[in-house]
Design a protein around this motif. Sequence first.
Motif, PDB file in Angstrom:
ATOM      1  N   MET A  91       1.001  -1.092  -0.040  1.00  0.00           N
ATOM      2  CA  MET A  91       0.021  -0.025   0.001  1.00  0.00           C
ATOM      3  C   MET A  91       0.898   1.248  -0.085  1.00  0.00           C
ATOM      4  O   MET A  91       2.154   1.156   0.704  1.00  0.00           O
ATOM      5  N   GLU A  92       0.392   2.492  -0.455  1.00  0.00           N
ATOM      6  CA  GLU A  92       1.115   3.598  -0.507  1.00  0.00           C
ATOM      7  C   GLU A  92       0.457   4.601   0.449  1.00  0.00           C
ATOM      8  O   GLU A  92      -0.419   4.179   0.859  1.00  0.00           O
ATOM      9  N   ASN A  93       1.129   5.461   0.825  1.00  0.00           N
ATOM     10  CA  ASN A  93       0.616   6.506   1.837  1.00  0.00           C
ATOM     11  C   ASN A  93       1.504   7.804   1.581  1.00  0.00           C
ATOM     12  O   ASN A  93       2.648   7.851   1.669  1.00  0.00           O
ATOM     13  N   PHE A  94       0.638   9.016   1.302  1.00  0.00           N
ATOM     14  CA  PHE A  94       1.148  10.047   1.368  1.00  0.00           C
ATOM     15  C   PHE A  94       0.562  11.157   2.459  1.00  0.00           C
ATOM     16  O   PHE A  94      -0.574  11.301   2.490  1.00  0.00           O
ATOM     17  N   CYS A  95       1.336  11.317   3.464  1.00  0.00           N
ATOM     18  CA  CYS A  95       0.420  12.010   4.567  1.00  0.00           C
ATOM     19  C   CYS A  95       1.715  12.751   5.550  1.00  0.00           C
ATOM     20  O   CYS A  95       2.905  11.969   5.960  1.00  0.00           O
ATOM     21  N   ALA A  96       1.344  13.871   5.873  1.00  0.00           N
ATOM     22  CA  ALA A  96       2.410  14.557   6.848  1.00  0.00           C
ATOM     23  C   ALA A  96       2.500  13.764   8.006  1.00  0.00           C
ATOM     24  O   ALA A  96       1.615  13.381   8.574  1.00  0.00           O
ATOM     25  N   ILE A  97       3.650  13.841   8.757  1.00  0.00           N
ATOM     26  CA  ILE A  97       3.715  13.060   9.910  1.00  0.00           C
ATOM     27  C   ILE A  97       2.797  13.582  11.283  1.00  0.00           C
ATOM     28  O   ILE A  97       2.472  12.692  11.702  1.00  0.00           O
ATOM     29  N   GLU A  98       2.397  14.788  10.995  1.00  0.00           N
ATOM     30  CA  GLU A  98       1.579  15.215  12.439  1.00  0.00           C
ATOM     31  C   GLU A  98       0.075  14.765  12.026  1.00  0.00           C
ATOM     32  O   GLU A  98      -0.700  14.789  12.981  1.00  0.00           O
ATOM     33  N   ALA A  99      -0.105  14.454  10.715  1.00  0.00           N
ATOM     34  CA  ALA A  99      -1.524  14.123  10.511  1.00  0.00           C
ATOM     35  C   ALA A  99      -1.772  12.676  10.439  1.00  0.00           C
ATOM     36  O   ALA A  99      -2.752  11.938  10.506  1.00  0.00           O
ATOM     37  N   LEU A 100      -0.462  11.674  10.758  1.00  0.00           N
ATOM     38  CA  LEU A 100      -0.662  10.326  10.485  1.00  0.00           C
ATOM     39  C   LEU A 100      -1.519   9.704  11.981  1.00  0.00           C
ATOM     40  O   LEU A 100      -1.495  10.468  12.720  1.00  0.00           O
ATOM     41  N   ASP A 101      -2.231   8.657  11.802  1.00  0.00           N
ATOM     42  CA  ASP A 101      -2.980   8.174  12.995  1.00  0.00           C
ATOM     43  C   ASP A 101      -2.549   6.643  13.021  1.00  0.00           C
ATOM     44  O   ASP A 101      -2.057   6.048  11.917  1.00  0.00           O
ATOM     45  N   ASP A 102      -2.556   6.105  14.224  1.00  0.00           N
ATOM     46  CA  ASP A 102      -2.167   4.868  14.471  1.00  0.00           C
ATOM     47  C   ASP A 102      -2.720   3.671  13.571  1.00  0.00           C
ATOM     48  O   ASP A 102      -2.171   2.762  13.255  1.00  0.00           O
ATOM     49  N   ALA A 103      -4.013   3.962  13.346  1.00  0.00           N
ATOM     50  CA  ALA A 103      -4.401   2.969  12.582  1.00  0.00           C
ATOM     51  C   ALA A 103      -4.087   2.714  11.167  1.00  0.00           C
ATOM     52  O   ALA A 103      -3.853   1.753  10.725  1.00  0.00           O
ATOM     53  N   THR A 104      -3.719   3.791  10.452  1.00  0.00           N
ATOM     54  CA  THR A 104      -3.239   4.018   9.042  1.00  0.00           C
ATOM     55  C   THR A 104      -1.840   3.129   9.276  1.00  0.00           C
ATOM     56  O   THR A 104      -1.648   2.547   8.592  1.00  0.00           O
ATOM     57  N   TRP A 105      -1.151   3.613  10.477  1.00  0.00           N
ATOM     58  CA  TRP A 105       0.117   3.036  10.579  1.00  0.00           C
ATOM     59  C   TRP A 105       0.266   1.537  10.720  1.00  0.00           C
ATOM     60  O   TRP A 105       1.070   0.733   9.902  1.00  0.00           O
ATOM     61  N   ASP A 106      -0.759   1.210  11.183  1.00  0.00           N
ATOM     62  CA  ASP A 106      -0.716  -0.522  11.729  1.00  0.00           C
ATOM     63  C   ASP A 106      -1.166  -1.017  10.300  1.00  0.00           C
ATOM     64  O   ASP A 106      -0.722  -2.033  10.045  1.00  0.00           O
ATOM     65  N   ARG A 107      -2.213  -0.519   9.719  1.00  0.00           N
ATOM     66  CA  ARG A 107      -2.663  -1.096   8.262  1.00  0.00           C
ATOM     67  C   ARG A 107      -1.603  -1.156   7.619  1.00  0.00           C
ATOM     68  O   ARG A 107      -1.542  -2.290   6.950  1.00  0.00           O
ATOM     69  N   LEU A 108      -0.857  -0.163   7.167  1.00  0.00           N
ATOM     70  CA  LEU A 108       0.119  -0.295   6.040  1.00  0.00           C
ATOM     71  C   LEU A 108       1.306  -1.177   6.503  1.00  0.00           C
ATOM     72  O   LEU A 108       1.740  -2.002   5.841  1.00  0.00           O
ATOM     73  N   MET A 109       1.598  -1.172   7.797  1.00  0.00           N
ATOM     74  CA  MET A 109       2.746  -1.964   8.007  1.00  0.00           C
ATOM     75  C   MET A 109       2.490  -3.433   8.123  1.00  0.00           C
ATOM     76  O   MET A 109       3.332  -4.397   7.988  1.00  0.00           O
ATOM     77  N   ALA A 110       1.104  -3.663   8.420  1.00  0.00           N
ATOM     78  CA  ALA A 110       0.793  -5.121   8.340  1.00  0.00           C
ATOM     79  C   ALA A 110       0.589  -5.837   7.087  1.00  0.00           C
ATOM     80  O   ALA A 110       1.065  -6.803   6.546  1.00  0.00           O
ATOM     81  N   VAL A 111       0.385  -4.844   5.964  1.00  0.00           N
ATOM     82  CA  VAL A 111       0.475  -5.213   4.429  1.00  0.00           C
ATOM     83  C   VAL A 111       2.012  -5.122   4.196  1.00  0.00           C
ATOM     84  O   VAL A 111       2.617  -6.262   3.515  1.00  0.00           O
ATOM     85  N   ASN A 112       2.913  -4.127   4.165  1.00  0.00           N
ATOM     86  CA  ASN A 112       3.911  -3.561   3.549  1.00  0.00           C
ATOM     87  C   ASN A 112       5.142  -4.664   4.079  1.00  0.00           C
ATOM     88  O   ASN A 112       5.938  -5.023   3.379  1.00  0.00           O
ATOM     89  N   LEU A 113       5.076  -4.890   5.444  1.00  0.00           N
ATOM     90  CA  LEU A 113       6.126  -5.335   6.170  1.00  0.00           C
ATOM     91  C   LEU A 113       5.669  -6.765   6.614  1.00  0.00           C
ATOM     92  O   LEU A 113       6.534  -7.943   6.489  1.00  0.00           O
ATOM     93  N   ARG A 114       4.705  -6.683   7.625  1.00  0.00           N
ATOM     94  CA  ARG A 114       4.487  -8.026   8.008  1.00  0.00           C
ATOM     95  C   ARG A 114       3.776  -8.786   7.088  1.00  0.00           C
ATOM     96  O   ARG A 114       4.057 -10.359   7.212  1.00  0.00           O
ATOM     97  N   GLY A 115       3.067  -8.499   6.160  1.00  0.00           N
ATOM     98  CA  GLY A 115       2.590  -9.343   4.927  1.00  0.00           C
ATOM     99  C   GLY A 115       3.775 -10.091   4.180  1.00  0.00           C
ATOM    100  O   GLY A 115       3.797 -11.333   4.004  1.00  0.00           O
ATOM    101  N   ALA A 116       4.966  -9.446   4.113  1.00  0.00           N
ATOM    102  CA  ALA A 116       5.996  -9.958   3.360  1.00  0.00           C
ATOM    103  C   ALA A 116       6.739 -11.005   4.271  1.00  0.00           C
ATOM    104  O   ALA A 116       7.026 -11.980   3.775  1.00  0.00           O
ATOM    105  N   TYR A 117       6.795 -10.800   5.710  1.00  0.00           N
ATOM    106  CA  TYR A 117       7.240 -11.933   6.653  1.00  0.00           C
ATOM    107  C   TYR A 117       6.466 -13.087   6.867  1.00  0.00           C
ATOM    108  O   TYR A 117       6.911 -14.160   6.561  1.00  0.00           O
ATOM    109  N   ILE A 118       5.263 -12.706   6.556  1.00  0.00           N
ATOM    110  CA  ILE A 118       4.190 -13.898   6.568  1.00  0.00           C
ATOM    111  C   ILE A 118       4.459 -14.970   5.429  1.00  0.00           C
ATOM    112  O   ILE A 118       4.458 -16.170   5.630  1.00  0.00           O
ATOM    113  N   VAL A 119       4.341 -14.455   4.364  1.00  0.00           N
ATOM    114  CA  VAL A 119       4.445 -14.876   3.061  1.00  0.00           C
ATOM    115  C   VAL A 119       5.759 -15.702   3.179  1.00  0.00           C
ATOM    116  O   VAL A 119       5.630 -16.829   2.710  1.00  0.00           O
TER     117      VAL A 119
END
Length: 250
Positions: A91-119
């Motif tokens: 997944m991509e994400n364009f967002c200033a750091i002050e506007a990021l929320d935890d749910a967005t962080w967790d979802r993208l990390m689950a796909v981009n990083l954790r997903g690669a580990y699981i596969v």
Amino acid sequence: MDKARVALVTGGAAGMGRATCLRLARAGHAIGVLDIDLAGARAVADMITSTGGQALAVGADIGDRAQIEAAVAQIRSALGAVTIVINNAAMENFCAIEALDDATWDRLMAVNLRGAYIVTQCALPDMLAAGWGRVINLAAFGAQIGAPNMALYTASKGGIIAMTRSLAIELGPKGITVNAVSPGFIDTPMARRAIDGGLFPVPYEQIVATYPIPRLGDPDDIAAACAFFASADAAYITGQVLGVNGGAAM
């Protein structure tokens, strides 16, 4: 010619994943086309089988372990042991750091990083049993040079680079190489969404004009790099990050 293997490509329905599926199929490999977009994955698999190749489309959310386990088992049952993994889905994400929320962080990390580990973990028993394997992870040149409003995305891809190097050390003695391909600005549906949405600080033409090769890359450029790392020619290469970016990250 390389021995025919079974390759699993995540995010295989479009862009770089689609190009990599088609490239590996031309090399004689059977392809598991995995994507959350099952219709798109089926279209790619149909392209492969219509020319005499072997392919199976599977739908799965890369951030969900149960779905990935089921998908890998399905590919293994239909095509055989999975010994090439291309971790491309992201997944991509364009967002200033002050506007990021935890749910967005967790979802993208689950796909981009954790997903690669699981596969990788799900396919690993096949590689260990074969004493041979190839893991190719898709990073991003923003993880190497930084990018404004992309701290989340580049952090996930920086994790991919670090994981690649550590797994290369861990799995090399077992006959498994682990490398990363780091794309630059590639002309994919994901990139076009960002361009059309005006998400870059300046027009993309100004960005690519500064590159030594002043143009967008093509998904086939990435597919060629993935195919090389999957081949016998790359047998003594591991832990590397190959930039395919027109010189942008030199």
